[in-house]
Design a protein around this motif. Structure first.
Motif, PDB file in Angstrom:
ATOM      1  N   GLN A 212      25.513   7.850  18.486  1.00 31.26           N
ATOM      2  CA  GLN A 212      25.701   8.068  19.753  1.00 31.26           C
ATOM      3  C   GLN A 212      27.002   8.927  20.144  1.00 31.26           C
ATOM      4  OE1 GLN A 212      26.078   4.859  22.688  1.00 31.26           O
ATOM      5  NE2 GLN A 212      24.982   5.974  24.294  1.00 31.26           N
ATOM      6  N   ARG A 213      27.842   8.476  19.423  1.00 31.62           N
ATOM      7  CA  ARG A 213      28.874   9.136  19.546  1.00 31.62           C
ATOM      8  C   ARG A 213      29.011  10.819  18.950  1.00 31.62           C
ATOM      9  NH1 ARG A 213      33.279   6.192  21.428  1.00 31.62           N
ATOM     10  NH2 ARG A 213      33.229   3.940  21.074  1.00 31.62           N
ATOM     11  N   ALA A 214      28.298  11.047  17.978  1.00 38.56           N
ATOM     12  CA  ALA A 214      28.053  12.328  17.500  1.00 38.56           C
ATOM     13  C   ALA A 214      27.295  13.053  18.474  1.00 38.56           C
ATOM     14  CB  ALA A 214      27.292  12.300  16.005  1.00 38.56           C
ATOM     15  N   TYR A 215      26.156  12.398  19.152  1.00 36.21           N
ATOM     16  CA  TYR A 215      25.226  13.226  20.056  1.00 36.21           C
ATOM     17  C   TYR A 215      26.383  13.636  21.190  1.00 36.21           C
ATOM     18  CZ  TYR A 215      20.539  12.845  18.553  1.00 36.21           C
ATOM     19  OH  TYR A 215      19.353  13.159  17.760  1.00 36.21           O
ATOM     20  N   SER A 216      27.155  12.590  21.589  1.00 39.22           N
ATOM     21  CA  SER A 216      28.242  12.717  22.881  1.00 39.22           C
ATOM     22  C   SER A 216      29.016  14.172  22.565  1.00 39.22           C
ATOM     23  CB  SER A 216      28.963  11.842  22.824  1.00 39.22           C
ATOM     24  OG  SER A 216      29.957  12.154  23.940  1.00 39.22           O
ATOM     25  N   ARG A 217      29.514  14.231  21.306  1.00 41.46           N
ATOM     26  CA  ARG A 217      29.956  15.706  20.724  1.00 41.46           C
ATOM     27  C   ARG A 217      29.072  16.879  20.906  1.00 41.46           C
ATOM     28  NH1 ARG A 217      32.026  11.959  16.931  1.00 41.46           N
ATOM     29  NH2 ARG A 217      30.853  12.926  15.373  1.00 41.46           N
ATOM     30  N   ALA A 218      27.891  16.655  20.340  1.00 45.00           N
ATOM     31  CA  ALA A 218      26.909  17.856  20.224  1.00 45.00           C
ATOM     32  C   ALA A 218      26.605  18.447  21.586  1.00 45.00           C
ATOM     33  CB  ALA A 218      25.937  17.282  19.397  1.00 45.00           C
ATOM     34  N   LEU A 219      26.291  17.328  22.521  1.00 43.72           N
ATOM     35  CA  LEU A 219      25.422  17.721  23.803  1.00 43.72           C
ATOM     36  C   LEU A 219      26.993  17.991  24.936  1.00 43.72           C
ATOM     37  CD1 LEU A 219      22.909  15.278  23.958  1.00 43.72           C
ATOM     38  CD2 LEU A 219      22.770  17.557  23.453  1.00 43.72           C
ATOM     39  N   GLY A 220      28.025  17.438  24.622  1.00 43.51           N
ATOM     40  CA  GLY A 220      29.124  17.862  25.509  1.00 43.51           C
ATOM     41  C   GLY A 220      29.161  16.978  26.683  1.00 43.51           C
ATOM     42  N   THR A 221      28.681  15.687  26.369  1.00 39.50           N
ATOM     43  CA  THR A 221      28.640  14.797  27.576  1.00 39.50           C
ATOM     44  C   THR A 221      30.100  14.301  27.947  1.00 39.50           C
ATOM     45  OG1 THR A 221      27.906  13.015  26.253  1.00 39.50           O
ATOM     46  CG2 THR A 221      26.220  14.216  27.275  1.00 39.50           C
ATOM     47  N   GLY A 222      30.821  14.273  26.898  1.00 42.31           N
ATOM     48  CA  GLY A 222      32.095  13.701  27.371  1.00 42.31           C
ATOM     49  C   GLY A 222      32.264  12.196  27.235  1.00 42.31           C
ATOM     50  N   THR A 223      31.198  11.432  27.399  1.00 42.93           N
ATOM     51  CA  THR A 223      31.316  10.183  27.225  1.00 42.93           C
ATOM     52  C   THR A 223      30.063   9.483  26.829  1.00 42.93           C
ATOM     53  OG1 THR A 223      31.502   7.998  28.621  1.00 42.93           O
ATOM     54  CG2 THR A 223      30.058   9.787  29.564  1.00 42.93           C
ATOM     55  N   ILE A 224      29.919   8.009  26.319  1.00 41.79           N
ATOM     56  CA  ILE A 224      28.609   7.523  25.851  1.00 41.79           C
ATOM     57  C   ILE A 224      28.501   6.405  26.978  1.00 41.79           C
ATOM     58  CG2 ILE A 224      29.014   7.972  23.536  1.00 41.79           C
ATOM     59  CD1 ILE A 224      30.133   5.305  22.877  1.00 41.79           C
ATOM     60  N   TYR A 225      27.199   5.938  26.970  1.00 42.48           N
ATOM     61  CA  TYR A 225      26.831   4.949  27.820  1.00 42.48           C
ATOM     62  C   TYR A 225      25.496   4.347  27.640  1.00 42.48           C
ATOM     63  CZ  TYR A 225      23.614   8.537  29.793  1.00 42.48           C
ATOM     64  OH  TYR A 225      22.671   9.475  29.959  1.00 42.48           O
ATOM     65  N   THR A 226      25.072   3.368  28.113  1.00 41.83           N
ATOM     66  CA  THR A 226      23.630   2.802  28.025  1.00 41.83           C
ATOM     67  C   THR A 226      23.138   2.493  29.560  1.00 41.83           C
ATOM     68  OG1 THR A 226      24.763   0.510  28.003  1.00 41.83           O
ATOM     69  CG2 THR A 226      24.292   1.448  25.877  1.00 41.83           C
ATOM     70  N   PRO A 227      21.804   2.635  29.718  1.00 45.47           N
ATOM     71  CA  PRO A 227      20.897   3.121  28.486  1.00 45.47           C
ATOM     72  C   PRO A 227      20.934   4.533  28.609  1.00 45.47           C
ATOM     73  CG  PRO A 227      19.812   2.434  30.737  1.00 45.47           C
ATOM     74  CD  PRO A 227      21.032   2.273  30.801  1.00 45.47           C
ATOM     75  N   GLN A 228      20.966   5.248  27.470  1.00 46.41           N
ATOM     76  CA  GLN A 228      20.989   6.636  27.268  1.00 46.41           C
ATOM     77  C   GLN A 228      19.649   7.071  26.444  1.00 46.41           C
ATOM     78  OE1 GLN A 228      23.895   8.566  24.711  1.00 46.41           O
ATOM     79  NE2 GLN A 228      23.787  10.417  26.011  1.00 46.41           N
ATOM     80  N   VAL A 229      19.221   7.998  26.677  1.00 48.41           N
ATOM     81  CA  VAL A 229      17.995   8.547  26.020  1.00 48.41           C
ATOM     82  C   VAL A 229      18.594   9.963  25.488  1.00 48.41           C
ATOM     83  CG1 VAL A 229      15.843   9.616  25.933  1.00 48.41           C
ATOM     84  CG2 VAL A 229      16.063   7.169  26.330  1.00 48.41           C
ATOM     85  N   VAL A 230      18.262  10.423  24.203  1.00 43.46           N
ATOM     86  CA  VAL A 230      18.449  11.617  23.651  1.00 43.46           C
ATOM     87  C   VAL A 230      16.994  12.347  23.275  1.00 43.46           C
ATOM     88  CG1 VAL A 230      19.379  13.433  22.085  1.00 43.46           C
ATOM     89  CG2 VAL A 230      20.784  11.458  23.036  1.00 43.46           C
TER      90      VAL A 230
END
Length: 256
Positions: A92-110
């Motif tokens: 999930q953290r790797a997706y945050s970097r790739a998508l530029g969301t700046g944060t992680i949270y739940t529930p999140q869908v990619v």
């Protein structure tokens, strides 16, 4: 980099078809899969049960590979999610970097490695699936899964898309079909929660350079504990120049 290197013995054959086998059964192909939905969730999060139910509905669609990654950063609030792993949080953290969301949270869908959507918003998830459908891309890339007796054969083939990033990777994700948990602490205290396609493990099988990439794995090494039914998904995913997960190119799933 997304994932971990395969830790048990597999055979990787860089070219050539799989020999025919009379035990061949249960084939699955990416050719009919239009989307991969990855839900990041936690049993310690009171907002997650509705998202878990949505993923359960999506998992019934044979054109969708639906995966539930339980993350571990909610474990300190009264309830330690038995399905959570640090590896899932890392993805999930790797997706945050790739998508530029700046944060992680739940529930999140990619969705398809491209769109970040709140996991409880089913309409938005389905819209993202339609707008990024794998079946609509002209990538000429495929992933195929076949059980031959006691082994699973995975192959990736086609023409890689032009990219400035790193070579795509072939990933293996193993999951339990459905897990029931009675929660007696934390935000969901008193609830019985159900997780569909709960990810047990995910790993990188190899990098793909456009040549046929084939991997054979013992089926027994992917079966769940305590007699749980489960399955696996093979995902061919692009990788950014920074080593983060990019758009998914193809995916297929098979149950055991």
């Amino acid at each position: 980099m997304i994932g971990r290197v395969l830790a048990f013995v597999v055979a990787i054959v860089m070219a050539g078809p799989t020999p025919p086998s009379s035990a061949e059964e249960h084939p699955a192909s990416s050719r009919s899969v239009r989307g991969v939905v990855e839900l990041f969730t936690s049993q310690g999060c009171s907002s997650c049960p509705p998202a878990d139910r949505i993923l359960g509905r999506l998992a019934k669609d044979p054109e969708i590979v639906a995966l539930s990654y339980h993350v571990d950063y909610w474990n300190y609030i009264g309830w330690s999610d038995p399905l959570a792993t640090r590896a899932n949080t890392d993805r999930q953290r790797a997706y945050s970097r790739a998508l530029g969301t700046g944060t992680i949270y739940t529930p999140q869908v990619v969705v398809n490695g491209q769109r970040d959507v709140v996991g409880s918003r089913e309409d938005e998830i389905r819209k993202a699936l339609d707008e990024t459908a794998l079946t609509e891309r002209k990538t000429n890339v495929s992933v195929d899964l076949t059980v031959h007796g006691d082994r699973l054969h995975i192959s990736a083939d086609g023409v890689p898309p032009s990219t400035t990033g790193k070579p795509p990777v072939l990933m293996l994700i193993t999951y339990d079909e459905k897990v029931e948990t009675v929660v007696d602490k934390g935000e969901n205290k008193g609830l019985t929660l159900y997780s569909v396609h709960a990810v047990r493990d995910w790993r990188i099988l190899g990098m793909w350079d456009g040549k046929t990439l084939s991997v054979d794995i013992p089926v027994s090494s992917m079966q769940g504990a305590n007699g749980r039914k489960g399955g696996c998904a093979a995902v061919l995913q692009s990788v950014t120049a920074a080593g983060a997960p990019g758009p998914i190119l193809a995916a297929a799933a098979i149950d055991f």
